[in-house]
Design an enzyme around this catalytic site. Structure first.
Site, mmCIF file in Angstrom:
data_model
loop_
_atom_site.group_PDB
_atom_site.id
_atom_site.type_symbol
_atom_site.label_atom_id
_atom_site.label_comp_id
_atom_site.label_asym_id
_atom_site.label_seq_id
_atom_site.Cartn_x
_atom_site.Cartn_y
_atom_site.Cartn_z
ATOM 1 N N ARG A 1 0.822 -1.019 0.079
ATOM 2 C CA ARG A 1 -0.081 0.003 0.122
ATOM 3 C C ARG A 1 0.799 1.406 0.032
ATOM 4 O O ARG A 1 2.067 1.014 0.396
ATOM 5 C CB ARG A 1 -0.971 0.129 1.171
ATOM 6 C CG ARG A 1 -2.092 -1.028 1.247
ATOM 7 C CD ARG A 1 -2.992 -0.647 0.149
ATOM 8 N NE ARG A 1 -4.325 -1.332 0.284
ATOM 9 C CZ ARG A 1 -4.385 -2.575 -0.576
ATOM 10 N NH1 ARG A 1 -3.499 -2.799 -1.428
ATOM 11 N NH2 ARG A 1 -5.516 -3.380 -0.332
ATOM 12 N N HIS B 1 -0.990 0.219 -9.602
ATOM 13 C CA HIS B 1 -1.605 -0.588 -8.787
ATOM 14 C C HIS B 1 -2.053 -1.996 -9.526
ATOM 15 O O HIS B 1 -3.238 -2.443 -9.542
ATOM 16 C CB HIS B 1 -2.726 0.048 -8.131
ATOM 17 C CG HIS B 1 -3.242 -0.731 -6.801
ATOM 18 N ND1 HIS B 1 -3.680 -0.140 -5.590
ATOM 19 C CD2 HIS B 1 -3.261 -2.035 -6.573
ATOM 20 C CE1 HIS B 1 -3.870 -0.895 -4.525
ATOM 21 N NE2 HIS B 1 -3.583 -2.218 -5.349
#
Ligand code: NAP
Ligand code: GLV
Length: 305
Positions: free
Chosen positions: A220, A268
């Site tokens: 993250r 991502h």
């Protein structure tokens, strides 16, 4: 049994796949006026979804990380279940192995040489000189660590609780972090984002890594203090980074990470949720719950993963 799908994309595809996997169930995409469901399949749902679901027996997150969900008010006492691998571990290993080899074998340098028509072999580098430290040795971290080990890299890992792992040293907790970092030249982050792990890659921890360290963040964005990473790069203390996740996504245009030399940016994508594998796993767990059997992958809300 009623199942509600509340996903921010492809909800009808998930509904159809769940209908096929659980023919006895009534599966619908969520609508504000729908009857309450027993099971929810969610990815980034609005708070309103949970506020209109008084009968849930379980919430299934269509991803591995639950950090965004834990910012919502979840119904009390309802298990939150995350995806376990479901096809993500292999994707993650592909991504990390590629990022590490690109750096170690200097393919980034050869790409830029080739753009300038330059034919210039560089001195070979040994894998033994690039010990890899994997932050997190869970479902994804262990698979990635073992894949890197199979490639011939020295690999060690860091976890919250002690682990026995054959042929691989696992450092544990705050007490083990400094030694873990001091042994690491390539740092791979595969931690969940929690109160304890937010900002773990920062000026202090970067300074403890071996010289010319390389960072791969596939967990993250909140794990990395981006300004500290850029500063370490500019000061020549870091060799570079492969970043798949960012504090703000999409990474805003004009963000300094876009054109920072040594940084590789991806949007991502290191391990996407695969619908077929995920639906198979979720359907299997719903059937187990209906039989009264225990299931794995239930998030411990106190520890945050
Ligand atoms: P997992 O199985 O829950 O593993 C988490 C690991 O982190 C465990 O080894 C755990 O230690 C360790 N850990 C947690 N808190 C810690 C702390 N405070 N100190 C030290 N170690 C700590 O999770 P996973 O399935 O491998 O997934 C990891 C993360 O990857 C997810 O949470 C998600 O954020 C990220 N992810 C990203 C993508 C992407 O596309 N970029 C895709 C999928 C997942 P213990 O073993 O001691 O519990
Ligand atoms: C994706 O980022 C996930 O957590 O599954």
């Amino acid at each position: 049994m009623r199942i509600a799908c509340c996903l921010n994309s492809d909800a009808t595809e998930w509904r159809d796949a769940l209908r096929a996997a659980l023919p006895g169930a009534s599966v619908e995409t969520w609508a504000r006026d729908a009857s309450p469901s027993e099971y929810a399949i969610v990815w980034r749902p609005p708070q309103e979804f949970f506020d209109t679901q008084p009968r849930l027996k379980a919430i299934f997150n269509a991803g591995a990380g639950v950090d965004a969900l834990l910012n919502l008010r979840l119904p009390d006492g309802v298990p939150l279940v995350r995806l376990e691998d479901a096809g993500m571990a292999e994707q993650m290993a592909d991504y990390v192995v590629h990022a590490v080899l690109r750096h170690v074998r200097e393919f980034d340098v050869y790409e830029s040489q080739a753009r300038g028509g330059v034919w210039k072999p560089r001195a070979p580098r040994r894998k033994a000189d690039f010990p890899i430290g994997v932050l997190g040795f869970g479902v994804l971290g262990e698979y990635v660590a073992r894949s890197l080990q199979t490639m011939g890299f020295p690999v060690h890992a860091w976890t919250r609780t002690p682990k026995d792992a054959i042929g691989l040293r696992v450092f544990t907790g705050d007490a083990g972090l400094e030694d873990f970092l001091a042994a690491t030249r390539v740092l791979v982050c595969l931690l969940p984002l929690t109160g304890e792990t937010r900002g773990i890659v920062n000026r202090r921890t970067l300074a403890l890594l071996r010289p010319e360290a390389y960072i791969v963040n596939v967990a993250r964005g909140g794990h990395v203090v981006e300004s500290d990473l850029i500063e370490a790069l500019k000061e020549g203390r870091l060799a570079g980074a492969a970043l798949d996740v960012f504090e703000q996504e999409p990474l805003p245009s004009g963000h300094p990470l876009w054109d920072q030399p040594g940084i590789a940016v991806t949007p991502h994508i290191s391990a996407a949720t695969l619908r077929e594998e995920s639906v198979e796993q979720i359907a299997r767990k719903i059937l187990a719950m209906e039989r009264g059997d225990p299931i794995s992958g239930v998030v411990d809300l106190r520890r945050g993963y």
